[in-house]
Design an enzyme around this catalytic site. Structure first.
Site, PDB file in Angstrom:
ATOM      1  N   HIS A 269      -4.410 107.418  25.844  1.00 29.89           N
ATOM      2  CA  HIS A 269      -4.320 108.460  26.881  1.00 29.89           C
ATOM      3  C   HIS A 269      -5.597 108.524  27.722  1.00 29.89           C
ATOM      4  O   HIS A 269      -6.062 109.619  28.075  1.00 29.89           O
ATOM      5  CB  HIS A 269      -4.079 109.831  26.229  1.00 29.89           C
ATOM      6  N   ASP A 332      -4.028 110.803  19.236  1.00 27.49           N
ATOM      7  CA  ASP A 332      -2.587 110.600  19.066  1.00 27.49           C
ATOM      8  C   ASP A 332      -2.099 109.344  19.784  1.00 27.49           C
ATOM      9  O   ASP A 332      -2.728 108.849  20.715  1.00 27.49           O
ATOM     10  CB  ASP A 332      -1.831 111.812  19.605  1.00 27.49           C
ATOM     11  N   GLU A 333      -0.992 108.848  19.305  1.00 26.09           N
ATOM     12  CA  GLU A 333      -0.186 107.860  20.021  1.00 26.09           C
ATOM     13  C   GLU A 333      -0.945 106.602  20.445  1.00 26.09           C
ATOM     14  O   GLU A 333      -0.888 106.189  21.597  1.00 26.09           O
ATOM     15  CB  GLU A 333       0.466 108.507  21.259  1.00 26.09           C
ATOM     16  N   VAL A 334      -1.663 106.011  19.494  1.00 29.52           N
ATOM     17  CA  VAL A 334      -2.247 104.698  19.781  1.00 29.52           C
ATOM     18  C   VAL A 334      -1.149 103.676  19.505  1.00 29.52           C
ATOM     19  O   VAL A 334      -1.058 103.103  18.428  1.00 29.52           O
ATOM     20  CB  VAL A 334      -3.494 104.441  18.918  1.00 29.52           C
TER      21      VAL A 334
END
Lengths: 748, 748
Positions: A269, A332-334
């Protein structure tokens, strides 16, 4: 309610911990008793212990205040704020003045000395509040307790035949959880400063105490950095908070006992960072702002020392702006393959014995934690960081599943719960209200759903957290590690004019879940009080009721009645099908304006809710005439007329074609509702054939609602208008009341 | 309206000076043609010359702008503001970007170089605006012309089936008057800074260009004075504008081409000065804030040099804050006997051969003018100063009678007209709209009324100005001295939450009177456009539609439907009976909260107006079914139900008793309206007996309205609820349409 003039002999004894008796007396908890009427203050969150008295304290133009001990200027400002709220709720200009003696005060505050560490996670928010017809007594051991008690006072206003008063009441209150937050994503769509500021007023009103700002993401770096000026300079398209604004926000929040926790999300992100600083990226740049099919994600390169030096400076700078010791690092969300595809990253991993992408992120997070520690900050991360081998003081914010609450607390982690409190999923308040933060089964996929995800691209961040620990438990010792929770609003498809309508009033339901005793669970009571709080918040300056209507109005200026009628009956489709469609549609879809009915619609139609409450009340009171019944008729009539009204607008307003089938369904539903209402009023039976079409539509809508869900929304496109009808419940209730069938043969 | 995609061959020729042809094409001026529908931009003020084209310019997310010549930063900010307004009106995020070449621009501005003297009374506001489906061309000789043209562009938004566009149009525009103002009394009730700030946005939208701030009066000195700090320190109860705020306001106003003229009112209306500086008073002090039966008025002592030294410093200080060369010194209503009763003042008059009170005030005003001149400022005063022997450059602001426009201009004075534009008189927009600033008979008492006043205490400032010059004329040469006019809001009974509802949208009608050609006079057209402008202003942040509703809502939180229905049908009684009752009632009456129905009601009920427009349209189009007819039915049904709804609230909401007779009348009116609507829909005749009660009530209300008036309001107390019903017009129209009698035998 009979209102008596001030006397002193009207106090009642204190009640047990769940407020049940008052709740029944006030009609707050049970739908079978007369509902809240004028004269009854709708408290939200429900206090821990509460007993209503019989009189009222008349509100006049002077509010003499006595502070027992030195008057903390922060509390003096809080009293001024209370006076402004009371003035707004009554129209009486109210002047705060110091009372000459305690006896002459209307508001006596037995408060603490000024607390320079305030606000902090361990602040004592408990308080005792006694309102009698002669005055208000508020006792608290800490600044926070006084603030919370004053917020309750503002909810005690009742109109009387003579004017306005405060309901006599005895309250002993304390929060169940110390961390009660609202997270706002300021990156995907920028949230203008004034919009952010007014959230603080609403938060104070419902006793939330943490504003978590998601300040950075692919779509924008929203914080002025003087150290790395290209972060906001090239990564925000001019839309960011200046450091002066942040300081003003933090000051204003502190006044309200609200901590502000910044989130600088990394290592995923981060595309907006890389526009100005491509040297931090895993993949070579250039990166540019705006949707970009070529670059769908971007990861920092965790193998380069330069990245940590950059972060060290950034953490230092951000820490000067946000005094709170907690610092959110995202995490988050790698999920993108960039690290896997980079030869230099792969070489680094080999050299350091790092097995996979997750282990590499753990390496990054540990380095980041060391930086935070050096700057006196405690790490908070999304639940992915749970496995990163962090030191014990790190806080885990769960979002993927309630099972992670069990896992995190079992691992001795302090936990903040957001799974189940995602406001952008478009769920009604009752859905969030039903989620207990300590219940490991409260939120997440069913085991078979999680199983079905295994091996799919979604599994990486949705599935695995859900299949783990199928038999998870949270013991009392683990419960003590649950600090609280946060409502969370992600803004991929939420603009500034939509924001209030997506946050309020639903967040008040989550605030009650986090403040009130676990036993306060009657969602029908909560929804009734929510309607009252909604208006209270609107008066405080929030725009969740007015902005959505203005959005509809502009679709057909001056002749939007039919659109407004339809709007009041629809809600955006739940979960993520709208978002997925937009994200998958390429740059053009991602830039499409958010100005359709689905954007103006709010996740829980207050008008539909008001209708349902009216129907329930009319049925419970056996009312067949009067204002309530007239209101039901007027609402159903407007709904029935929406289709023909839309037809009359054809060609002159945008987006009508997609709305036509909805309006047709609404016409059929409302027609059946009016048939039932006629029958109810006449005491006659409903001719089944007269409601057959209505039942068919209701059955079809219910079946569609049943088929929808979180997982389905990730894979199934939404209907063209991207809204669903919220009108079925009230119509079914009317049919039931009129003794009509409530399901069509086909569905039954 | 059929919308075509951009083509280039759709331009039409330019039209004559009064815009008549477009007005007819757009249905703006004539009620007999189809009214404004979606797709037609409601321009207000009406431009001098205007021709509609046939296509629209689609609105997208980018607004490439080309400045022909150097781009003045002030104009760049104005374009940003336009983009925000267009975004708010469409929901499309709009980014302003410099166009690479003129060809690639959507908005081409042939503007002037930055004008450092801007804004000024002689600024050139003329402009030419051409919108075609390919772009916008705006030409102006001065900064002001560009700003006014951009305000017009914001009114051209039309929804289309595909989205939003700007109506193709050709406009050549210029104002009739150079001084188009709004005066706000910030003293009687303080107007918080943010409320003041948003007025500027509304003013810009309707092309007003002077904000006149009445900063001081008996009730409060609202300006921070560093030179005489006890003025705001002891004379404002903490409610005043800091110098920083004033500077910010002036800067913001300048950006919008709005001059800010300060008014420091003297020698009367100065009680607040004397709390801190009693040595300036005619009568010895002490003086204190708040209503005070012992001190109803207070005059400066014009015989003491100390007073002029004090004023000299104050004028110097105020002049540093307000760059405009005009400085308002008030000068009105020197009516108290203090000078007559003071031996030292009498001795001074004798010594200097000053004959009477008026001559003494003239002495004072001349001294004040000399002070202003020394500080580079031009005196503006209320019309009392006309006789004060001032030098020629002084400007007279008329308020007591239009005859004074004739007198002032005959005396060679530049004149600003406020007589007929007093917003606090509670008149409908049409009343103000009918007043031409140059018509000496437009506003004031009839000769016999003025005669009746002779010798009464009121005559001193109401009567004499009216009886003078009975045959007054304003010649073309005199007309040239009329600079313009100002809408004026006095705030004795207007609080901050009421302010927007008392100013908007009515002030837009006055703005058109001051901007548009004299020939633009169709008040029915104006009212239709006013309804559209009202929503536009609400979107700009004004709160005239939402705040009054919130005021009603708090009378019965959550169950205010009946109160809201009644609210939509009532207007406060006209003129000054409410004010007189309050002022004569002693301190308690003057401090009574302004939170009743009469305070929430707005002077021109937009809901009643919308109903009337709907009825007119249904009749003109011979519609007997469809959304418009449904809307009429829904409104009348809500009105009919208000009485029973109020009954159900008895004892639980304040002020209901006084409203009951009104609700009963409304029920009878609405019942008759529904009878007529039924007949209209069925094409049947109305049974006269079925509407006899309605006609009786309508006749009674009309007779009462006829008996009311300015003079009567000064001597006759208001009815208990202090409101009147605004529902009669639409009901009569319905009766007429249905062929029913429209007057009861008794009244006929």
């Amino acid at each position: 309610m009979p209102i008596s003039r001030p006397t002193l002999d009207q106090e009642a004894g204190v009640l047990g911990p769940n407020g049940w008796r008052l709740a029944c007396v006030l009609g707050l908890l049970a739908t079978s008793v007369p509902p809240t009427g004028a004269g009854t203050p709708p408290l939200l969150p429900m206090p821990a212990e509460v007993t209503a008295g019989a009189g009222v304290l008349p509100i006049g133009s002077a509010l003499p205040v006595w502070f027992d001990g030195p008057a903390d200027p922060l509390l003096q400002r809080a009293v001024e704020r209370l006076a402004r709220r009371l003035a707004a709720a009554t129209g009486i200009p109210i002047r705060v003045e110091p009372a000459a003696t305690a006896d002459r005060a209307l508001l006596r505050i037995h408060g603490p000395a000024a607390d320079l560490r305030f606000p902090s996670l361990d602040a004592d928010e408990s308080h005792a509040l006694d309102v009698i017809p002669r005055g208000i007594e508020l006792r608290a051991a800490g600044t926070a307790g006084v603030l919370r008690g004053l917020a309750t006072v503002a909810q005690l206003v009742v109109p009387t035949a003579e004017g306005y008063g405060l309901q006599s009441i005895t309250i002993r209150d304390r929060p169940r959880f110390a961390w009660r937050g609202l997270m706002i994503d300021t990156s995907r769509h920028f949230v203008p400063f004034d919009v952010l500021v007014r959230q603080l007023d609403a938060m104070e009103a419902v006793k939330l105490n943490v504003l978590h700002l998601h300040l950075t993401d692919d779509e924008g770096f929203r914080l002025e950095s003087r150290l790395h000026p290209k972060l906001h300079g090239e990564g925000a398209e001019g839309e960011y908070y200046t450091q002066d604004e942040i300081r003003a926000l933090v000051t204003r929040a502190r006044d309200r006992g609200i901590r502000v926790v910044p989130e600088i999300d990394a290592p995923a992100h981060t595309k907006s960072w890389l526009v100005g600083y491509p040297q931090l990226a895993t993949r070579p740049g250039p990166y540019r702002m705006g949707p970009d099919d070529a670059v769908r994600s971007a990861l920092l390169d965790p193998t380069r020392e330069e990245v940590y030096a950059f972060l060290d400076g950034l953490v230092a700078e951000v820490s000067t702006l946000f005094p709170d010791p907690f610092f959110h690092v995202g995490g988050d969300e790698v999920a993108s393959p960039e690290w896997d595809e980079s030869p230099s990253v792969q070489a680094f991993m080999k050299a350091h014995g790092i097995a996979d992408r997750r282990a590499l992120q753990a390496h990054f997070t540990r380095r980041l934690q060391a930086i935070l520690t050096r700057h006196g900050r405690t790490l908070v991360g999304w639940d992915e960081v749970l496995d990163h081998g962090l030191s014990k003081d790190a806080v885990v914010q769960t979002w993927r599943s309630s099972k992670l609450v069990a896992r995190a607390t079992a691992a001795g982690r302090r936990t903040v719960v957001s799974g189940g409190y995602y406001l952008d999923q478009g769920l009604p308040s009752t859905a969030h209200y039903a989620i207990d933060p300590t219940d490991p089964r409260a939120y997440g996929l069913l085991p078979r759903e999680a199983e079905a995800l295994r091996g799919t691209p979604l599994a990486a961040y949705v599935g695995e957290a859900n299949v783990l620990d199928a038999a998870a438990v949270v013991t009392p010792a683990q419960e003590a590690l649950v600090l609280g929770g946060e409502a969370a609003l992600w803004t991929e498809i939420v603009t500034a004019e939509m924001l209030d309508g997506r946050v309020w009033p639903r967040t008040a339901a989550i605030a009650e879940r986090l403040w009130s005793p676990r036993s306060v669970r009657d969602s029908a009571s909560m929804q009734r009080r929510l309607l009252a709080v909604s208006r209270d918040l609107e008066r405080l300056g929030l725009r969740h009721e007015v902005d959505p209507r203005l959005m509809v109005e502009r679709m057909a200026p001056g002749e939007a009645d039919a659109l407004l009628a339809l709007w009041s009956a629809v809600e955006p489709v739940r979960f993520y099908s709208r978002l997925m469609k937009r994200m998958m549609g390429g740059p053009a879809a991602q830039l499409a304006p958010l100005n359709r009915m689905a954007d103006a619609a709010v996740p829980e139609s207050l008008e539909a809710l008001r209708l349902r409450v009216d129907v329930e009340d009319a049925v419970a009171r056996k009312e067949t005439a009067g204002p309530r019944v007239e209101r039901i008729r007027a609402r159903l009539t407007a709904w029935r007329g929406a289709r023909s009204g839309l037809e009359a607008l054809q060609g002159r307003a945008p987006g009508l074609a997609e709305l036509t089938p909805l309006a047709a369904d609404l016409e059929v539903l409302a027609t059946g509702g009016l048939v039932a209402l006629d029958a109810w009023q006449r005491g006659a039976a409903v001719e089944p054939r007269a409601v057959a079409a209505t039942l068919a539509v209701a059955g079809r809508l219910d079946a569609a609602a049943k088929a929808a869900g979180y997982l389905a929304s990730l894979t199934t496109p939404p209907p063209p208008a991207e809204v669903e009808l919220a009108a079925v419940g009230a119509v079914r209730e009317l049919l039931r009341a009129a003794g009509a069938p409530t399901a069509s043969p086909a569905v039954r």
